[in-house]
Design an enzyme around this catalytic site. Structure first.
Site, PDB file in Angstrom:
ATOM      1  N   CYS A 119       0.829  -1.224   0.000  1.00 50.96           N
ATOM      2  CA  CYS A 119       0.000   0.000   0.000  1.00 50.96           C
ATOM      3  C   CYS A 119       0.857   1.265   0.000  1.00 50.96           C
ATOM      4  O   CYS A 119       0.353   2.354  -0.269  1.00 50.96           O
ATOM      5  CB  CYS A 119      -0.954   0.001   1.190  1.00 50.96           C
ATOM      6  SG  CYS A 119      -1.999  -1.454   1.277  1.00 50.96           S
ATOM      7  N   HIS A 244      -3.398   7.274   2.168  1.00 50.86           N
ATOM      8  CA  HIS A 244      -3.856   5.936   1.787  1.00 50.86           C
ATOM      9  C   HIS A 244      -5.232   5.699   2.398  1.00 50.86           C
ATOM     10  O   HIS A 244      -5.461   5.987   3.576  1.00 50.86           O
ATOM     11  CB  HIS A 244      -2.843   4.912   2.310  1.00 50.86           C
ATOM     12  CG  HIS A 244      -3.284   3.495   2.176  1.00 50.86           C
ATOM     13  ND1 HIS A 244      -3.899   3.012   1.043  1.00 50.86           N
ATOM     14  CD2 HIS A 244      -3.194   2.449   3.041  1.00 50.86           C
ATOM     15  CE1 HIS A 244      -4.173   1.732   1.223  1.00 50.86           C
ATOM     16  NE2 HIS A 244      -3.763   1.373   2.418  1.00 50.86           N
ATOM     17  N   ASN A 275     -10.160  -0.228   0.224  1.00 52.77           N
ATOM     18  CA  ASN A 275      -8.709  -0.093   0.234  1.00 52.77           C
ATOM     19  C   ASN A 275      -8.158  -0.793  -1.013  1.00 52.77           C
ATOM     20  O   ASN A 275      -8.281  -2.009  -1.149  1.00 52.77           O
ATOM     21  CB  ASN A 275      -8.172  -0.743   1.520  1.00 52.77           C
ATOM     22  CG  ASN A 275      -6.661  -0.771   1.595  1.00 52.77           C
ATOM     23  OD1 ASN A 275      -5.971  -0.546   0.606  1.00 52.77           O
ATOM     24  ND2 ASN A 275      -6.148  -1.064   2.784  1.00 52.77           N
TER      25      ASN A 275
HETATM   26  O1  UT7 Z   1      -3.718  -1.160   3.911  1.00 49.85           O
HETATM   27  C1  UT7 Z   1      -3.125  -1.348   5.133  1.00 49.85           C
HETATM   28  C2  UT7 Z   1      -3.620  -2.452   5.944  1.00 49.85           C
HETATM   29  N1  UT7 Z   1      -4.836  -2.374   6.664  1.00 49.85           N
HETATM   30  C3  UT7 Z   1      -5.298  -1.416   7.487  1.00 49.85           C
HETATM   31  O2  UT7 Z   1      -4.874  -0.295   7.535  1.00 49.85           O
HETATM   32  C4  UT7 Z   1      -6.398  -1.810   8.393  1.00 49.85           C
HETATM   33  C5  UT7 Z   1      -6.192  -1.321   9.792  1.00 49.85           C
HETATM   34  N2  UT7 Z   1      -7.201  -1.856  10.717  1.00 49.85           N
HETATM   35  C6  UT7 Z   1      -8.521  -1.585  10.660  1.00 49.85           C
HETATM   36  O3  UT7 Z   1      -8.965  -0.855   9.797  1.00 49.85           O
HETATM   37  C7  UT7 Z   1      -9.416  -2.130  11.737  1.00 49.85           C
HETATM   38  O4  UT7 Z   1      -8.628  -2.737  12.739  1.00 49.85           O
HETATM   39  C8  UT7 Z   1     -10.461  -3.146  11.220  1.00 49.85           C
HETATM   40  C9  UT7 Z   1     -11.505  -2.421  10.373  1.00 49.85           C
HETATM   41  C10 UT7 Z   1      -9.809  -4.239  10.399  1.00 49.85           C
HETATM   42  C11 UT7 Z   1     -11.177  -3.790  12.399  1.00 49.85           C
HETATM   43  O5  UT7 Z   1     -11.785  -2.774  13.188  1.00 49.85           O
HETATM   44  P1  UT7 Z   1     -11.572  -2.748  14.778  1.00 49.85           P
HETATM   45  O6  UT7 Z   1     -12.341  -1.615  15.263  1.00 49.85           O
HETATM   46  O7  UT7 Z   1     -10.089  -2.776  15.031  1.00 49.85           O
HETATM   47  O8  UT7 Z   1     -12.259  -4.094  15.211  1.00 49.85           O
HETATM   48  P2  UT7 Z   1     -11.652  -5.308  16.048  1.00 49.85           P
HETATM   49  O9  UT7 Z   1     -10.700  -6.090  15.207  1.00 49.85           O
HETATM   50  O10 UT7 Z   1     -11.170  -4.764  17.368  1.00 49.85           O
HETATM   51  O11 UT7 Z   1     -12.928  -6.166  16.302  1.00 49.85           O
HETATM   52  C12 UT7 Z   1     -14.001  -5.720  17.158  1.00 49.85           C
HETATM   53  C13 UT7 Z   1     -15.110  -6.739  17.101  1.00 49.85           C
HETATM   54  C14 UT7 Z   1     -14.622  -8.177  17.287  1.00 49.85           C
HETATM   55  O12 UT7 Z   1     -15.641  -8.870  17.996  1.00 49.85           O
HETATM   56  P3  UT7 Z   1     -15.512  -9.149  19.585  1.00 49.85           P
HETATM   57  O13 UT7 Z   1     -14.246  -9.956  19.750  1.00 49.85           O
HETATM   58  O14 UT7 Z   1     -15.429  -7.776  20.208  1.00 49.85           O
HETATM   59  O15 UT7 Z   1     -16.762  -9.883  19.905  1.00 49.85           O
HETATM   60  C15 UT7 Z   1     -14.524  -8.720  15.900  1.00 49.85           C
HETATM   61  O16 UT7 Z   1     -14.670 -10.118  15.834  1.00 49.85           O
HETATM   62  O17 UT7 Z   1     -15.708  -6.721  15.805  1.00 49.85           O
HETATM   63  C16 UT7 Z   1     -15.693  -8.039  15.248  1.00 49.85           C
HETATM   64  N3  UT7 Z   1     -15.566  -7.931  13.805  1.00 49.85           N
HETATM   65  C17 UT7 Z   1     -16.623  -7.745  12.994  1.00 49.85           C
HETATM   66  N4  UT7 Z   1     -17.941  -7.631  13.250  1.00 49.85           N
HETATM   67  C18 UT7 Z   1     -18.753  -7.441  12.187  1.00 49.85           C
HETATM   68  C19 UT7 Z   1     -14.426  -7.960  13.058  1.00 49.85           C
HETATM   69  N5  UT7 Z   1     -14.749  -7.800  11.756  1.00 49.85           N
HETATM   70  C20 UT7 Z   1     -16.088  -7.682  11.693  1.00 49.85           C
HETATM   71  C21 UT7 Z   1     -16.994  -7.484  10.645  1.00 49.85           C
HETATM   72  N6  UT7 Z   1     -18.313  -7.358  10.930  1.00 49.85           N
HETATM   73  N7  UT7 Z   1     -16.601  -7.403   9.354  1.00 49.85           N
END
Ligand code: UT7
Length: 319
Positions: A119, A244, A275
């Protein structure tokens, strides 16, 4: 041997290719993914993303974007002498795609190579292109960011599949009387290589989303500041910020940390694009220009970052 030439470089044209097929958050949920439109929109800023058709590839999308950038700049294929393709999603590592894109736009025989900084790739490639023009190694360079990330997505992995999309954008770089592409601030952190990418023995992109989020929101503000310093500009003097498109919450945190005034327009392309890795910054730039929110000559800070980990930023003048 001719004497080396040191001069400025600028972007003189931008082109984009967005696949026609739209995949909404609701479509993902309807396919059985345990998610909701609300969750994805509030956590990422994404409502939908584009998915390339079977007939669209890194090459075809990149060639379309490159041809449009050349047309906008009013530059003929015979005037191009280098093409750099930033991508990390070619189906096969060998051969690279740059030479095929060069041939597809009619620039057969020119220098052409792929650059993989994931990226971060577009800002790396733009820097290499600008340096080539500055040094006289090349007169006119096409820089392409093109990705078909959906080839590398596990549609059952809700932590990644909601984020990524396909597309391409390109710019034409040529000599200039004034600084149209500022010096790059770049770097990497190989210790973080496992945070995002295709793990050994796997086939799909996996990610420690929270760790990447923390890294992006804490480590990259100094890089953005450094890019401005190198260009001799303060963040207050910027007209636009083109980061990005990884997550709107990451972008908002960066803008806060940089204390960007309200007058700085923040490029926002993620909502309907997702993305798109190396295509993300030029696609966002293309949309920003089309929106009319910036004018020719305005200073804009580009900041690309991602797997590797890699990051790079520079201040450009809007073409
Ligand atoms: O290009 C460069 C690479 N990528 C990035 O820059 C991405 C950087 N990271 C992010 O954008 C975020 O971390 C994500 C969007 C991937 C995830 O968001 P988050 O706010 O960090 O969520 P999390 O991983 O802390 O998950 C919170 C909850 C979890 O459930 P529990 O354990 O709290 O019950 C996940 O299992 O949300 C759950 N979850 C979802 N729920 C519904 C994770 N993905 C999803 C989903 N839909 N798609």
């Amino acid at each position: 041997m001719t004497a080396s030439v040191l001069r400025h470089a600028r972007i003189s044209g931008v082109g984009e290719h967005r696949p026609a097929q739209v995949l909404s958050n609701d479509d993902l949920a309807a396919k059985g993914l345990d998610t909701t439109d609300e969750w994805i929109r509030t956590r990422t800023g994404i409502s939908s993303r584009r998915v390339a058709a079977a007939t669209e590839s890194v090459i075809t999308m990149g060639a379309d974007a490159a041809a449009k950038a050349m047309a906008e700049a009013g530059v003929d294929a015979a005037e191009i002498d280098l093409l750099v393709l930033a991508t990390c999603s070619m189906r096969n590592a060998i051969p690279g795609g740059a030479a095929r894109i060069a041939s597809a736009v009619g620039a057969r025989g020119i220098g052409a190579f792929d650059l993989n900084a994931a990226c971060g790739g577009f800002s790396y490639a733009l820097s290499v292109a600008a340096d080539a023009v500055r040094c006289g190694t090349a007169q006119r360079v096409v820089v392409v960011g093109s990705e078909k990330l959906t080839d590398w997505i596990d549609w059952t992995d809700r932590g990644t599949c909601i984020l990524f999309g396909d597309g391409a954008a390109a710019v034409l770089v040529e000599p200039s009387d004034s600084m149209g592409i500022g010096p790059v601030a770049w770097g990497s952190d190989g210790d973080g290589h496992a945070l995002v990418g295709v793990p050994e023995g796997d086939w799909a992109i996996r990610m420690d989303g929270q760790a990447v989020f923390r890294w992006a929101t804490t480590e990259l503000t100094p890089v953005a500041r450094r890019a401005c310093e190198l260009a001799g500009i303060t963040t207050d003097e910027l007209a636009a910020f083109v980061p990005h498109q990884a997550n709107t919450r990451i972008v908002a945190a960066m803008a806060r940390a940089l204390r960007l005034p309200e007058s700085v327009v923040i490029a926002h392309d993620i909502a309907e694009t997702g993305n798109t890795s190396a295509a993300s910054v030029p696609l966002a730039l293309s949309r920003l220009i089309a929106s009319g929110q910036v004018k020719s000559g305005d200073p804009a800070l580009l900041l690309a970052f991602g797997a590797g980990l890699t990051y790079a930023g520079q201040v450009i003048r809007i073409p």
